[in-house]
Write a protein that holds these residues in place. Structure first.
Motif, mmCIF file in Angstrom:
data_model
loop_
_atom_site.group_PDB
_atom_site.id
_atom_site.type_symbol
_atom_site.label_atom_id
_atom_site.label_comp_id
_atom_site.label_asym_id
_atom_site.label_seq_id
_atom_site.Cartn_x
_atom_site.Cartn_y
_atom_site.Cartn_z
ATOM 1 N N LYS A 24 -23.783 9.726 -18.609
ATOM 2 C CA LYS A 24 -23.064 10.990 -18.731
ATOM 3 C C LYS A 24 -23.094 11.500 -20.167
ATOM 4 C CE LYS A 24 -19.904 10.411 -14.816
ATOM 5 N NZ LYS A 24 -18.478 10.345 -14.389
ATOM 6 N N ALA A 25 -22.955 10.581 -21.123
ATOM 7 C CA ALA A 25 -22.998 10.976 -22.539
ATOM 8 C C ALA A 25 -24.354 11.576 -22.892
ATOM 9 C CB ALA A 25 -22.694 9.773 -23.432
ATOM 10 N N ALA A 26 -25.418 11.012 -22.340
ATOM 11 C CA ALA A 26 -26.756 11.532 -22.589
ATOM 12 C C ALA A 26 -26.887 12.955 -22.049
ATOM 13 C CB ALA A 26 -27.805 10.628 -21.957
ATOM 14 N N LEU A 27 -26.292 13.200 -20.889
ATOM 15 C CA LEU A 27 -26.351 14.542 -20.304
ATOM 16 C C LEU A 27 -25.480 15.534 -21.066
ATOM 17 C CD1 LEU A 27 -26.299 13.513 -16.538
ATOM 18 C CD2 LEU A 27 -28.220 14.520 -17.797
ATOM 19 N N VAL A 28 -24.400 15.054 -21.652
ATOM 20 C CA VAL A 28 -23.586 15.913 -22.514
ATOM 21 C C VAL A 28 -24.418 16.363 -23.715
ATOM 22 C CG1 VAL A 28 -21.619 15.960 -24.107
ATOM 23 C CG2 VAL A 28 -21.344 15.007 -21.816
ATOM 24 N N ARG A 29 -25.186 15.444 -24.272
ATOM 25 C CA ARG A 29 -26.043 15.799 -25.408
ATOM 26 C C ARG A 29 -27.115 16.804 -25.005
ATOM 27 N NH1 ARG A 29 -25.336 10.225 -26.444
ATOM 28 N NH2 ARG A 29 -27.355 9.700 -25.481
ATOM 29 N N GLN A 30 -27.479 16.798 -23.735
ATOM 30 C CA GLN A 30 -28.440 17.782 -23.241
ATOM 31 C C GLN A 30 -27.812 19.166 -23.065
ATOM 32 O OE1 GLN A 30 -31.716 16.627 -23.715
ATOM 33 N NE2 GLN A 30 -32.134 17.487 -21.702
ATOM 34 N N GLY A 31 -26.483 19.217 -23.231
ATOM 35 C CA GLY A 31 -25.820 20.516 -23.193
ATOM 36 C C GLY A 31 -25.094 20.855 -21.916
ATOM 37 N N TYR A 32 -24.861 19.860 -21.057
ATOM 38 C CA TYR A 32 -24.136 20.112 -19.813
ATOM 39 C C TYR A 32 -22.665 19.751 -19.983
ATOM 40 C CZ TYR A 32 -28.790 20.485 -17.810
ATOM 41 O OH TYR A 32 -30.086 20.875 -17.548
ATOM 42 N N ASP A 33 -21.807 20.459 -19.277
ATOM 43 C CA ASP A 33 -20.366 20.199 -19.327
ATOM 44 C C ASP A 33 -20.014 19.024 -18.412
ATOM 45 O OD1 ASP A 33 -20.012 22.324 -21.065
ATOM 46 O OD2 ASP A 33 -19.653 23.748 -19.435
ATOM 47 N N PHE A 34 -18.884 18.378 -18.706
ATOM 48 C CA PHE A 34 -18.454 17.224 -17.910
ATOM 49 C C PHE A 34 -18.273 17.592 -16.444
ATOM 50 C CE2 PHE A 34 -17.189 14.988 -21.877
ATOM 51 C CZ PHE A 34 -17.789 13.776 -21.604
ATOM 52 N N SER A 35 -17.734 18.780 -16.186
ATOM 53 C CA SER A 35 -17.523 19.184 -14.797
ATOM 54 C C SER A 35 -18.857 19.300 -14.065
ATOM 55 C CB SER A 35 -16.773 20.519 -14.736
ATOM 56 O OG SER A 35 -17.490 21.539 -15.426
ATOM 57 N N GLU A 36 -19.851 19.847 -14.732
ATOM 58 C CA GLU A 36 -21.185 19.959 -14.130
ATOM 59 C C GLU A 36 -21.784 18.572 -13.896
ATOM 60 O OE1 GLU A 36 -23.003 24.042 -16.076
ATOM 61 O OE2 GLU A 36 -22.930 22.254 -17.354
ATOM 62 N N ILE A 37 -21.611 17.694 -14.884
ATOM 63 C CA ILE A 37 -22.178 16.348 -14.795
ATOM 64 C C ILE A 37 -21.531 15.556 -13.673
ATOM 65 C CG2 ILE A 37 -22.426 14.150 -16.015
ATOM 66 C CD1 ILE A 37 -22.566 15.860 -18.630
ATOM 67 N N ASN A 38 -20.196 15.597 -13.614
ATOM 68 C CA ASN A 38 -19.492 14.844 -12.574
ATOM 69 C C ASN A 38 -19.895 15.315 -11.181
ATOM 70 O OD1 ASN A 38 -18.104 13.217 -14.381
ATOM 71 N ND2 ASN A 38 -16.385 14.636 -14.549
ATOM 72 N N ALA A 39 -20.047 16.627 -11.021
ATOM 73 C CA ALA A 39 -20.440 17.167 -9.720
ATOM 74 C C ALA A 39 -21.858 16.730 -9.366
ATOM 75 C CB ALA A 39 -20.346 18.690 -9.735
ATOM 76 N N ALA A 40 -22.750 16.745 -10.349
ATOM 77 C CA ALA A 40 -24.139 16.360 -10.097
ATOM 78 C C ALA A 40 -24.258 14.864 -9.809
ATOM 79 C CB ALA A 40 -25.009 16.738 -11.292
ATOM 80 N N VAL A 41 -23.477 14.051 -10.508
ATOM 81 C CA VAL A 41 -23.503 12.609 -10.273
ATOM 82 C C VAL A 41 -22.961 12.302 -8.876
ATOM 83 C CG1 VAL A 41 -22.515 10.380 -10.977
ATOM 84 C CG2 VAL A 41 -23.402 11.967 -12.705
ATOM 85 N N ALA A 42 -21.886 12.980 -8.488
ATOM 86 C CA ALA A 42 -21.333 12.786 -7.142
ATOM 87 C C ALA A 42 -22.373 13.169 -6.086
ATOM 88 C CB ALA A 42 -20.070 13.639 -6.977
ATOM 89 N N TRP A 43 -23.088 14.251 -6.302
ATOM 90 C CA TRP A 43 -24.151 14.664 -5.376
ATOM 91 C C TRP A 43 -25.232 13.583 -5.311
ATOM 92 C CZ3 TRP A 43 -29.300 15.163 -6.534
ATOM 93 C CH2 TRP A 43 -30.113 15.722 -5.536
#
Length: 211
Positions: free
Chosen positions: A182-201
């Motif tokens: 998740k931290a790596a994806l934050v560095r890519q510029g995505y928000d936590f809400s977007e990341i959590n939703a994508a990980v759940a998917w």
């Protein structure tokens, strides 16, 4: 001030000497012709300053065109590039000229950068916006250029996880590895809400595949 010597030097460059000056000046033939310079001509200080400014402007414009042959620049970015070498008035005049000719176009440049960062580097909108700010673009220009990509962020992030980050989320019980992903994806510029939703998917897709 009197021109004591004026003649062709090399190519389109002319050599000029003024009385009271030990070092020669080198001017492009177009500047010599523009001001109708001749040996023996007397120039007031203001006229000589105009000649020097014209030569600097020519060099700055030539340098700017060389830079633009390699890549596009925003208005502010080009000004910053010229500023260390030329006076501010020359930098503004040259940058204005480039914009008037369409050689610099911030809207076009913003669209180009948005495409590069979002579809090329797969950055989230936050990271793309930060990178575009660094190129001297204004908020309104950035917002307009990124707007077409807003709806595709969820799908892009899902594809990015499947292609590059799946290993981080293969075991949802390994919280340390999951957080690193998740931290790596934050560095890519995505928000936590977007990341959590994508990980759940992603995890839901994995569960379906295992059934």
């Amino acid at each position: 001030m009197e021109i004591t010597e004026l003649h062709a030097y090399k190519g389109n460059t002319w050599l000029l000497r003024m009385d009271g000056s030990e070092s020669p000046y080198f001017l492009h033939v177009s500047v010599v012709q523009k001001f109708h310079l001749q040996e023996g001509m007397r120039l007031p200080e203001s006229a000589w300053e105009q000649v020097q400014t014209a030569e600097l402007s020519r060099k700055a414009f030539q340098h700017a065109c060389y830079l633009l042959d390699r890549r596009d620049y925003s208005y502010q970015e080009m000004y910053r590039k010229l500023e260390p070498k030329y006076p501010a008035a020359v930098c503004y005049a040259v940058t204005d000229r480039l914009a008037a000719k369409g050689l610099i176009n911030d809207r076009r440049y913003a669209e180009q950068l948005a495409r590069h960062y979002v579809t090329g580097k797969h950055f989230g909108l936050r990271r793309a916006r930060q990178e575009m700010y660094r190129h001297g673009l204004l908020e309104a220009q950035i917002q307009e250029a990124l707007e077409p990509y807003t709806e595709q962020m969820a799908e892009q992030l899902q594809a990015l996880i499947c292609r590059k980050y799946a290993g981080y989320f293969a075991d949802p019980q390994d919280r340390r590895t999951v957080e690193r992903g998740k931290a790596a994806l934050v560095r890519q510029g995505y928000d936590f809400s977007e990341i959590n939703a994508a990980v759940a998917w992603f995890l839901a897709q994995e569960e379906e595949a295992d059934e």
